[in-house]
Write an enzyme that holds these catalytic residues in place. Sequence first.
Site, PDB file in Angstrom:
ATOM      1  N   GLY A  86       0.749  -1.292   0.099  1.00  0.00           N
ATOM      2  CA  GLY A  86      -0.058   0.015   0.054  1.00  0.00           C
ATOM      3  C   GLY A  86       0.955   1.218  -0.062  1.00  0.00           C
ATOM      4  O   GLY A  86       2.021   1.099   0.369  1.00  0.00           O
ATOM      5  N   GLY A  88       0.806   6.116   0.796  1.00  0.00           N
ATOM      6  CA  GLY A  88       0.087   6.988   1.037  1.00  0.00           C
ATOM      7  C   GLY A  88       1.000   8.311   0.832  1.00  0.00           C
ATOM      8  O   GLY A  88       2.029   8.064   0.224  1.00  0.00           O
ATOM      9  N   GLY A  89       0.609   9.321   1.286  1.00  0.00           N
ATOM     10  CA  GLY A  89       1.306  10.533   1.241  1.00  0.00           C
ATOM     11  C   GLY A  89       2.903  10.360   1.824  1.00  0.00           C
ATOM     12  O   GLY A  89       3.648  11.186   1.541  1.00  0.00           O
ATOM     13  N   PHE A  90       2.805   9.641   2.970  1.00  0.00           N
ATOM     14  CA  PHE A  90       4.260   9.239   3.796  1.00  0.00           C
ATOM     15  C   PHE A  90       5.384   8.592   3.175  1.00  0.00           C
ATOM     16  O   PHE A  90       6.491   8.937   3.203  1.00  0.00           O
ATOM     17  CB  PHE A  90       3.885   8.681   5.076  1.00  0.00           C
ATOM     18  N   GLY A  91       4.587   7.802   2.134  1.00  0.00           N
ATOM     19  CA  GLY A  91       5.612   6.632   1.666  1.00  0.00           C
ATOM     20  C   GLY A  91       4.998   5.496   0.976  1.00  0.00           C
ATOM     21  O   GLY A  91       3.801   5.716   0.751  1.00  0.00           O
ATOM     22  N   VAL A  93       4.424   0.832   1.660  1.00  0.00           N
ATOM     23  CA  VAL A  93       4.621  -0.379   2.555  1.00  0.00           C
ATOM     24  C   VAL A  93       4.712  -1.471   1.548  1.00  0.00           C
ATOM     25  O   VAL A  93       3.951  -1.701   0.724  1.00  0.00           O
ATOM     26  CB  VAL A  93       3.569  -0.610   3.397  1.00  0.00           C
ATOM     27  N   LYS A 107       7.745  -0.145   6.140  1.00  0.00           N
ATOM     28  CA  LYS A 107       7.118   1.222   5.541  1.00  0.00           C
ATOM     29  C   LYS A 107       8.296   2.147   5.193  1.00  0.00           C
ATOM     30  O   LYS A 107       9.025   2.381   6.197  1.00  0.00           O
ATOM     31  CB  LYS A 107       6.313   1.813   6.785  1.00  0.00           C
ATOM     32  N   ASP A 203      -4.996   9.305  15.862  1.00  0.00           N
ATOM     33  CA  ASP A 203      -5.743   9.233  14.417  1.00  0.00           C
ATOM     34  C   ASP A 203      -6.264   7.737  14.521  1.00  0.00           C
ATOM     35  O   ASP A 203      -6.033   6.776  13.594  1.00  0.00           O
ATOM     36  CB  ASP A 203      -4.589   9.221  13.530  1.00  0.00           C
TER      37      ASP A 203
END
Length: 426
Positions: A86, A88-91, A93, A107, A203
């Site tokens: 998967g 996302g904005g962070f990087g 996985v 991650k 979160d």
Amino acid sequence: MSSTDGAGAGIYATIVVVVIMVKLAIVVCVCRERMKNNKDGSVRPAIPFLTITIDKFLNDIEREKPIRFTDQQLRIATDNYSNLLGSGGFGAVYKGIFSNGTIVAVKVLYGSSDKRIQEQFMAEMGTLGRIHHFNLVRLYGFCFERNLIALVYEYMGNGSLDRYLFREIKALEFEKLHEIAVGTARGIAYLHEECQHRIIHYDIKPGNILLDKNFNPKVADFGLAKLCNRDNTHISMTGGRGTPGYAAPELWMPFPVTHKCDVYSFGMLLFEIIGRRRNVDTNLSESQEWFPIWVWKKYDGGELGNSKIVAEMEEKQKEMTMRMVRVALWCVQYRPELRPNMSVVVKMLEGSDEIPEPLNPFQHLIGGTFVAHPVQVSQGYTESSSIYTGSSIMVTDSSIVCATPIMHKYEIELASSRVDDSSRTH
Ligand SMILES: *[C@@H]1O[C@H](CO)[C@@H](O)[C@H](O)[C@H]1NC(C)=O
Ligand SMILES: *[C@@H]1O[C@H](CO)[C@@H](O)[C@H](O)[C@H]1NC(C)=O
Ligand SMILES: *[C@@H]1O[C@H](CO)[C@@H](O)[C@H](O)[C@H]1NC(C)=O
Ligand SMILES: *[C@@H]1O[C@H](CO)[C@@H](O)[C@H](O)[C@H]1NC(C)=O
Ligand SMILES: *[C@@H]1O[C@H](CO)[C@@H](O)[C@H](O)[C@H]1NC(C)=O
């Protein structure tokens, strides 16, 4: 020489024999251990005075704390980052396998010079890296090198909870969903109440609840955890902490933020488990648009038992659902001090604590004007009107508010009515 000396010599001889036998046994043990080591080719130093049991024990202890991996080790484990799980904005996985067979999720955080990436890394390491709980995802280790910042977690075979609530319809039995709710609550209770330093997650949402191969829930993604200073009563939320729809009102209002913001988010998650739908679903008719309000109106009118969410359930499931509804309504109370703490939430969900009749959590929303709370709480909000004026500016600026039209509508109403309310009283 007397007869007692003779007996003494006998005992001495026995002791010598015993000592020799023990020494022989140790030598045999060590040899076996050496042979074992040689067989699997490892180069573990053989320390003569350690038995196999204590050796294994010490290795296990050593394994408890996060390991520092090199860029190369992770490249090998992830087969050069070939299996994306998967992103996302962070990087992103990736799935990885160590040579001993342990499956992990790696991650990779993009942008090693970015301050926010470093903050996220420290948040995860500083919280999850120090604690263990069955309902928290396990952090095996990390990599912090010039060209790679990464976190290595236990692999969760069945993905995140949102998959089963919103997409793969009815893959999970109602009882299993109830267990997932209880397990998640236990994980959060541990963070809040049992760790040496209280950890606030900030979160909590279905996407951050991961499920292992037996569908045991584990709270994940501690990237926002502890980043907000707990002692800070006026947090600047311009960066948009938390997720719209799950973030508690105090996260975008100038009210003190405590661990109760996680309780609120858990309540929103609980509604989504109850309904097996997103709380905000613009495809549904207006009256059902925001599910928590729909539930409250049905509950308050005594109609929930006949509504479609419980109509086809057996008696036991109905009872469980009603319990979950009451807990959810308590968790999302507007005033943080009215929300229960998580250990109480666990007990109420399990059925071992009585659940009082919930108060209307949406009093400030329904009808559009702010109504005074029916319960007098001693430490009510007593900020000056200038702070309330500030709140409306803050709300207008906040990226959180604009994310969904319906939340936008409610929150703007709320902010302006509170400003009116406070200017009337001052
Ligand atoms: C790994 O992937 C990168 C980029 O895709 C590539 O340049 C590199 O040659 C690969 N390395 C190995 C060992 O396969
Ligand atoms: C497998 O190897 C990894 C990486 O060296 C280590 O973290 C993990 O504890 C090992 N697992 C077992 C069961 O030995
Ligand atoms: C959950 O994980 C188990 C074990 O990995 C797998 O057999 C099963 O198919 C998974 N279930 C779903 C619904 O993905
Ligand atoms: C709303 O309906 C559209 C079309 O049927 C669909 O693509 C979309 O995913 C739905 N939205 C939600 C939140 O279910
Ligand atoms: C949780 O709340 C209950 C009831 O208000 C209280 O008795 C208990 O001490 C609280 N526990 C913690 C750890 O704060």
